[in-house]
Design an enzyme around this catalytic site. Sequence first.
Site, PDB file in Angstrom:
ATOM      1  CE  LYS A  53      -3.801  -2.530   1.880  1.00 40.10           C
ATOM      2  NZ  LYS A  53      -4.423  -3.121   3.065  1.00 40.10           N
ATOM      3  CD  GLN A  97      -3.573  -4.700   6.161  1.00 40.14           C
ATOM      4  OE1 GLN A  97      -3.434  -3.601   5.486  1.00 40.14           O
ATOM      5  NE2 GLN A  97      -4.183  -5.706   6.051  1.00 40.14           N
ATOM      6  CG  ASP A 120     -10.053  -0.357   4.180  1.00 42.37           C
ATOM      7  OD1 ASP A 120      -9.796  -0.866   2.945  1.00 42.37           O
ATOM      8  OD2 ASP A 120      -9.589  -0.690   5.092  1.00 42.37           O
TER       9      ASP A 120
END
Length: 283
Positions: A53, A97, A120
Amino acid sequence: MSAIRMDGKALSAKVRGQILAETEALKAQGVVPGLAVILVGDDPASQIYVRNKERACSECGFYSEKHVLPATASEQDLLDLIERLNANPKISGILCQLPLPEQIREDAVIAAIDPKKDVDAFHPVNVGKIMVGDFDFLPCTPAGVMELLDEYQIDPAGKRCVVVGRSNIVGKPMAMLLLHRHGTVTICHSRTHDLAGLCAQADILVAAVGKAGFITPEMVKPDAVVIDVGMNRNEEGKVCGDVDPAVLDKAAYMTPVPGGVGPMTITMLMRNTIKAARLQNNL
Ligand code: NDP
């Protein structure tokens, strides 16, 4: 005949190039998209995802910050960090995460992220917006799958779509996006009766199970489109999908693992981050 390989790596490179050009245009207006990535603990797979990422952020010209908390961090430590990032104007998007250590409640963390920075698209506000079809952000993995379908001119409208897996991250939103595009969608899970029979009826079959080789050729309709979301490790430690490679000889289109859905997921995160930067600056 072997299925056409749906190349997520190539499509990602193309889309990231477009995002870089958009970033340059935004920078000319004084706005730099910024992503904060939070990692709690030292899970090796999570470390790889976070590294990928960060690399994607630099390819797209973004500002990025990585915050690493120890595996022993408390839920409050993480909530305090999220609060600071919510208030930081340099940060357009926040990604925490998953999975998190067991002392931290995942839903509390997701709910703490400002929905405008929730790149997200896991926050209940954004999940609700997806449900009603009026969304700012799309969840990254299902959005990546839709991009791949579009790139190969596969239109779900009217097709029988079967999604195996019902997680909040992949299965459920995947089914919703296919439904928005007028697919006739069935969701299968561990309690489904005659799962193989249902899969074998699918024009578009999406596997998001987390079990190597779960989808075998008998479960696939000839000339189906098979999307393999799975990211598993086989006995030799190699990354492999949920779909048995022998399905290549039966399907018309198939995503490889690695190099299919995985790179698209990260690219859609970049797209959400630039969108967040725009929304926060009314651009
Ligand atoms: P989860 O473990 O959260 O969900 C798995 C789903 O599969 C559940 O709904 C479960 O059913 C179902 N399932 C498990 N076993 C069976 C079975 N024997 N028969 C039918 N259904 C079954 O996983 P995720 O959705 O988070 O991830 C799925 C896979 O996708 C994993 O391999 C993950 O690593 C990968 N992944 C890949 C991404 C990428 O970018 N390529 C991104 C995110 C995930 P039930 O609900 O009944 O338990």
